[in-house]
Design an enzyme around this catalytic site. Structure first.
Site, PDB file in Angstrom:
ATOM      1  N   SER A 172       0.847  -1.197   0.000  1.00 40.75           N
ATOM      2  CA  SER A 172       0.000   0.000   0.000  1.00 40.75           C
ATOM      3  C   SER A 172       0.886   1.252   0.000  1.00 40.75           C
ATOM      4  CB  SER A 172      -0.947  -0.046   1.207  1.00 40.75           C
ATOM      5  OG  SER A 172      -1.923   0.955   1.143  1.00 40.75           O
ATOM      6  N   ARG A 226     -11.698   5.311  11.124  1.00 33.98           N
ATOM      7  CA  ARG A 226     -11.276   3.914  11.080  1.00 33.98           C
ATOM      8  C   ARG A 226     -12.387   3.004  10.565  1.00 33.98           C
ATOM      9  NH1 ARG A 226      -6.624   1.614  10.089  1.00 33.98           N
ATOM     10  NH2 ARG A 226      -6.218  -0.301  11.263  1.00 33.98           N
ATOM     11  N   ASP A 284      -8.845  -6.802  -4.065  1.00 36.76           N
ATOM     12  CA  ASP A 284      -8.492  -5.458  -3.615  1.00 36.76           C
ATOM     13  C   ASP A 284      -9.131  -4.434  -4.541  1.00 36.76           C
ATOM     14  OD1 ASP A 284      -7.364  -3.109  -2.738  1.00 36.76           O
ATOM     15  OD2 ASP A 284      -5.282  -3.745  -3.000  1.00 36.76           O
ATOM     16  N   HIS A 304      -8.009  -5.227   0.313  1.00 33.99           N
ATOM     17  CA  HIS A 304      -6.740  -4.508   0.328  1.00 33.99           C
ATOM     18  C   HIS A 304      -5.798  -5.067   1.390  1.00 33.99           C
ATOM     19  CE1 HIS A 304      -3.965  -1.305  -0.494  1.00 33.99           C
ATOM     20  NE2 HIS A 304      -4.063  -0.803   0.716  1.00 33.99           N
ATOM     21  N   ASP A 305      -6.341  -5.564   2.480  1.00 30.76           N
ATOM     22  CA  ASP A 305      -5.512  -6.128   3.546  1.00 30.76           C
ATOM     23  C   ASP A 305      -4.858  -7.447   3.165  1.00 30.76           C
ATOM     24  OD1 ASP A 305      -5.783  -4.074   5.316  1.00 30.76           O
ATOM     25  OD2 ASP A 305      -7.240  -5.060   6.609  1.00 30.76           O
TER      26      ASP A 305
END
Length: 379
Positions: free
Chosen positions: A158, A228, A323, A356-357
């Protein structure tokens, strides 16, 4: 606790002071600063086996290992612990690995929450806006501190991958291999929009006090929670959200109110509360703006290939099918720019459901590819 044989074990951070002024892209200057780092493995005699790990938005220096003095050491593992250790893909028997907390961070390095020598108070919103090239310049001084002329590799996912690429552009002679995972050559309008919503959640929190909330002994927790919660929605894939939560209810039936009723609501609130308990609001603003500003092609009339023209490193570019924040199409833009320069580049599009993680997950195909890349690096 029983530490796995392929883990780096108990680790301790160190704070390194830099007394030479650093001027930022904005024109602001820090007369001095500290960087908090952790290292794993041993630097060889020729100092040719160093790997720098660059962190993403909410990351820090604690990349691998455990803290003996943590309330529960077994839950104190570094954020990329599954990757790093003796016998793991980034093998600490071969490499000397450095993790750092970037300038502007909130885990020991000089940042908004640390003391401004000119005032004796926290920097707050007086801390300079930072860019990815600013971080890279600071990181070169970290390399100098260790006597490292050239990194064997620079690795990041990222925002960390963006830093790795920036190294190859600004200091091509100082990095031999670049591994940019789940990255992008610049943010889309949608991604900048996500960041702005998160920033507004923080800046409009009454406890933010224009960034000087330290003096009021408060934390803008509401804004941090919301930022968050939004972030987690963009980091995870729809498939994973459906698999983990679906439409599961906390209770047996609808309660006809606005308290937590769905499991996914409970999860997001938990993540928001946890984040608000340890992350600095000003750091969040700085990190997201650094993401917004990252655009190496901008200095070359939008030509990404021209930006990479002087790079000499070997590249490994990886993306994940699930992602949607930095989709595989964004990685393909990077690959095309590198190939236009006839650079040595390999790439992979890895099946995943974690969104994405995914770059943080021990996906077998993914880790096998990273292992192969690192095994091929001569030190």
């Amino acid at each position: 606790m029983n530490i796995p044989s392929d883990a780096v074990g108990f680790v301790s951070p160190q704070k390194i002071a830099f007394e030479t002024p650093l001027t930022f892209a904005s024109g602001a200057t820090l007369d001095r600063y500290d960087l908090t780092v952790e290292t794993y493995g041993e630097l060889n005699a020729s100092r040719s086996n160093a790997v720098l790990v660059c962190h993403a938005l909410s990351g820090h220096h604690h990349v691998a290992g455990f803290y003996k003095d943590a309330p529960d050491p077994s839950k104190s593992e570094g954020w990329w612990d599954n990757l790093i250790g003796p016998g793991r893909p980034l093998d600490t028997r071969k490499f000397f690995v450095i993790g750092l907390n970037n300038l502007g961070g909130c885990h020991g390095s000089t940042g908004p929450g640390t003391t401004n020598p000119a005032t004796g108070d926290p920097f707050g919103n007086d801390f300079p806006i930072v860019t990815v090239p600013d971080w890279v310049r600071a990181q070169t001084r970290l390399a100098d501190h260790f006597g490292i002329d050239t990194f064997a590799a620079i690795l990041g996912g990222s925002l960390g991958g963006m830093q790795a690429m920036q190294w190859s552009i600004d200091f091509p002679e100082r990095v031999r291999n670049v591994l940019a995972i789940a990255a992008a050559p610049k943010l889309s309008a949608e991604n900048i929009g996500f960041n702005e919503v998160a920033r507004q959640a923080i800046r409009t929190d009454p406890d933010f006090h224009d960034g000087n909330f330290y003096a009021h002994n408060v934390v803008p927790k509401r804004g941090l929670r919301l930022s968050r919660m939004l972030g987690h929605l963009t980091y995870l894939s729809d498939d994973l959200m459906g698999e983990k939560f679906g439409r599961l209810l906390k209770g047996e039936d609808y309660q006809f109110g606005f308290d937590v009723e769905f499991e996914v609501e409970s999860y997001l609130r938990y993540q928001g509360d946890k984040f608000a308990g340890y992350f600095d609001a000003n750091t969040y603003l700085l990190m997201t703006r650094a993401l917004d500003y990252f655009d190496p092609a901008r200095a070359f009339d939008g030509n990404l290939a021209a930006a990479f023209a002087k790079s000499t490193a070997k590249f490994f570019i990886a993306a994940f099918t699930s992602d949607w924040r930095f989709s595989p199409a964004r990685s393909k833009e990077i690959v095309r720019a590198l190939l236009a320069n006839k650079h040595d580049v390999s790439s992979a599009e890895i099946e995943s459901v974690e969104g994405h993680d995914s770059f943080l997950m021990p996906i077998p195909q993914y880790h096998a590819l990273l292992r192969s890349v690192f095994e091929g690096i001569k030190v």
